[in-house]
Design a protein around this motif. Sequence first.
Motif, PDB file in Angstrom:
ATOM      1  N   GLN A 153       1.045  -1.118   0.101  1.00 21.25           N
ATOM      2  CA  GLN A 153       0.401   0.092   0.071  1.00 21.25           C
ATOM      3  C   GLN A 153       0.906   1.452   0.135  1.00 21.25           C
ATOM      4  O   GLN A 153       0.653   2.203  -0.803  1.00 21.25           O
ATOM      5  CB  GLN A 153      -1.508   0.043   0.669  1.00 21.25           C
ATOM      6  CG  GLN A 153      -1.640   0.938   1.157  1.00 21.25           C
ATOM      7  CD  GLN A 153      -2.868   0.807   2.741  1.00 21.25           C
ATOM      8  OE1 GLN A 153      -2.963   0.089   3.115  1.00 21.25           O
ATOM      9  NE2 GLN A 153      -3.496   2.410   2.038  1.00 21.25           N
ATOM     10  N   LEU A 157       1.174   4.451  -2.813  1.00 21.59           N
ATOM     11  CA  LEU A 157       0.779   5.287  -2.578  1.00 21.59           C
ATOM     12  C   LEU A 157       2.258   6.862  -3.764  1.00 21.59           C
ATOM     13  O   LEU A 157       1.746   6.951  -4.008  1.00 21.59           O
ATOM     14  CB  LEU A 157       0.855   6.021  -0.735  1.00 21.59           C
ATOM     15  CG  LEU A 157      -0.416   5.527  -0.560  1.00 21.59           C
ATOM     16  CD1 LEU A 157      -0.670   5.686   0.927  1.00 21.59           C
ATOM     17  CD2 LEU A 157      -1.679   6.445  -1.002  1.00 21.59           C
ATOM     18  N   LEU A 160       2.169   6.651  -6.992  1.00 21.57           N
ATOM     19  CA  LEU A 160       1.084   7.723  -7.219  1.00 21.57           C
ATOM     20  C   LEU A 160       1.424   9.392  -8.001  1.00 21.57           C
ATOM     21  O   LEU A 160       0.675   9.826  -8.929  1.00 21.57           O
ATOM     22  CB  LEU A 160      -0.107   8.131  -6.636  1.00 21.57           C
ATOM     23  CG  LEU A 160      -0.902   7.012  -5.645  1.00 21.57           C
ATOM     24  CD1 LEU A 160      -1.958   7.365  -4.711  1.00 21.57           C
ATOM     25  CD2 LEU A 160      -1.627   6.117  -7.013  1.00 21.57           C
ATOM     26  N   TYR A 310      -4.122   2.438  -6.709  1.00 17.35           N
ATOM     27  CA  TYR A 310      -4.401   2.730  -5.446  1.00 17.35           C
ATOM     28  C   TYR A 310      -4.773   1.564  -4.973  1.00 17.35           C
ATOM     29  O   TYR A 310      -4.863   1.016  -3.746  1.00 17.35           O
ATOM     30  CB  TYR A 310      -4.837   3.888  -4.559  1.00 17.35           C
ATOM     31  CG  TYR A 310      -5.036   4.403  -3.993  1.00 17.35           C
ATOM     32  CD1 TYR A 310      -4.224   4.845  -2.664  1.00 17.35           C
ATOM     33  CD2 TYR A 310      -6.983   3.715  -3.444  1.00 17.35           C
ATOM     34  CE1 TYR A 310      -5.059   4.727  -1.588  1.00 17.35           C
ATOM     35  CE2 TYR A 310      -6.841   4.219  -1.899  1.00 17.35           C
ATOM     36  CZ  TYR A 310      -6.127   4.116  -1.016  1.00 17.35           C
ATOM     37  OH  TYR A 310      -6.559   4.358  -0.046  1.00 17.35           O
TER      38      TYR A 310
END
Length: 457
Positions: A153, A157, A160, A310
Amino acid sequence: MSQPATGQSAHALLTSPHLASGIKKATFRLMPMLIILYFVAFLDRTNVGFAEAAMEVDRGISAGAYALGAGIFFIGYALFEIPSNLLLTRFGARFWLARIAITWGIVAALFAFVNGEPMFIILRFLLGVTEAGLFPGVIMFLAQWFPNKRRVQMFALFYLAQPFSQMLGAPLSGGLISFGEKFTPWAGWQVMFFAEGMLAVIAGIAAFFFLVDSPQKAKFLDDDEKLALKQVMEHEDAVKETDGPVGIGRAMINWKVWYFTVIYFCLQIAVYGTTFYLPQQVSGLIGEDVGWQVGLVSAIPWLVGLFACYYAGKHATTVRRRRTWGTAFFVITGVAILVSAWAGANGQSLLGIAAITVAVAAFLSTGPITWSFPTAFLTGAAAAAGIGLINSLGNLGGFVAPIMRTGVNEAVPTDSGAWGVVSLGVFAFLAAVMMWGTRFFSAKADALLLEDATPVH
C-alpha cells in the motif's frame, strides 16, 4: 541474532493499536514528501518527450540522438545506483534523498541551454547519475518504516507520483511550452526545462526538513508507537535473515534477486517505451501538434492509472493475490500495447487512447506488487545491494525501449510506427510468465510476514 516471533506473539505485534497509530502518523508525515520527490523526478526524466520536435528544429537533435539521449539516462542511473544506495545507508535517507533531488534539479534546469546533440546526450547521462538512488532509496526507506502487510500500500502511494506527474505534469509541460513561446524571449521548451528543474531543487530542500531517518528519531511518534514499530521491524528483519541472503556479496549473486531484475527490466521497457513517446502517439491519434490539447489528453491514462494503482496496492495483501494480480496486470499491459499499435495503424483514435489508458493503468498497478517480493527477503546491507541491483539493471529497460522501438520502426517502416510499439508488448508477456513462476518459490518470509494462510509453493 534475534529470533522471529511466532504464532500469537507475531499476531500481537501486527495487530497492536500503537503500531496502527504509528503507521497512520508516518503515512501522513512521510508519504506526501516522497510522492512530491518522485513526482518531480518522473517529470524531469520524461518531459523530454514534449521537447523532441522543437529541439530537432531549434538545435538539430535528430531522432537517433533523441533516442540515445532518452535511453542513456539509464546508463548513468545504473552505474551509480548501488553506490548511491550504500551511501544512503551511511548518511541517512533524509540527507541523501535531499542531495539527490537538488543535484538532479540543477542538471535538469541546464537542459534549457542545450546547444546541440553532444550536450543533450551528456546532460541526459548526468541526469541519470545525479538521480541514481532515489527510487531504490525510497524503497529501502519504506521497508524500514512499514511492515510487509502494509508495504505494498505504501509502495502504491509512492507510485501515485507517476500518474500525478503525467496527469498534472503533461498539461504543465505543454502549458509552460505555450507560455514560453508567447510571453518570454526563450523558446517554450527552454522555459519548461528550467522551471521544472527548479521544482526539483525546491523539493530537495523541503525533503531535508520533512523526512526522518527512522521511527526512533521521529518526534511525531510517542514512545509506545516507536516501540511498536521497532518490535515489528526487528521481527521482520529476523525472519528475512533466516530466508534471504546476508551481506552485499551474497545479495549480488542471489538467484531470486536476478530473477526479479529480469521482471523489472521487462516492466520498464513497457513503462518507458510508452511514456517517452506518449505525447507523440497522442498527437498522431488526435491530429494535433504537441501542446496544451495533447497535454490534456495525455493526462487521461494517468488519471485512470492513479485509481487502479491505489486499489491494487490497498488490496494486494496476500502472497496468492500479489502473484495472481501481478501476472494479470502484465498480460493486460501486453494486450493493451498491441491494441494501441493496431489502432494507431488504422486511424482508430478513441480505441488507441483507450488502449493506452488500460496499458498505463496495468503497468502502474503491477509496479508496487513487483517490489513487494524482493523486500520480503532482503534486509540490511543485502537490501541496499539487492534492491539497487534490481532497480539499476531493471531500469536499463528504459535505455533499451526507445532504441529498440526506433530500430524496429526503421527496419519495418510504417506511417504509424506500429511495429515499434508491438516490440514493447512482447516483454510484458515474458514478465507475466515469470511473475506466475514465483508460485514455485519457497516464500517462507513473505507468507510468515503477511500471516498468509494460503499455501506457498
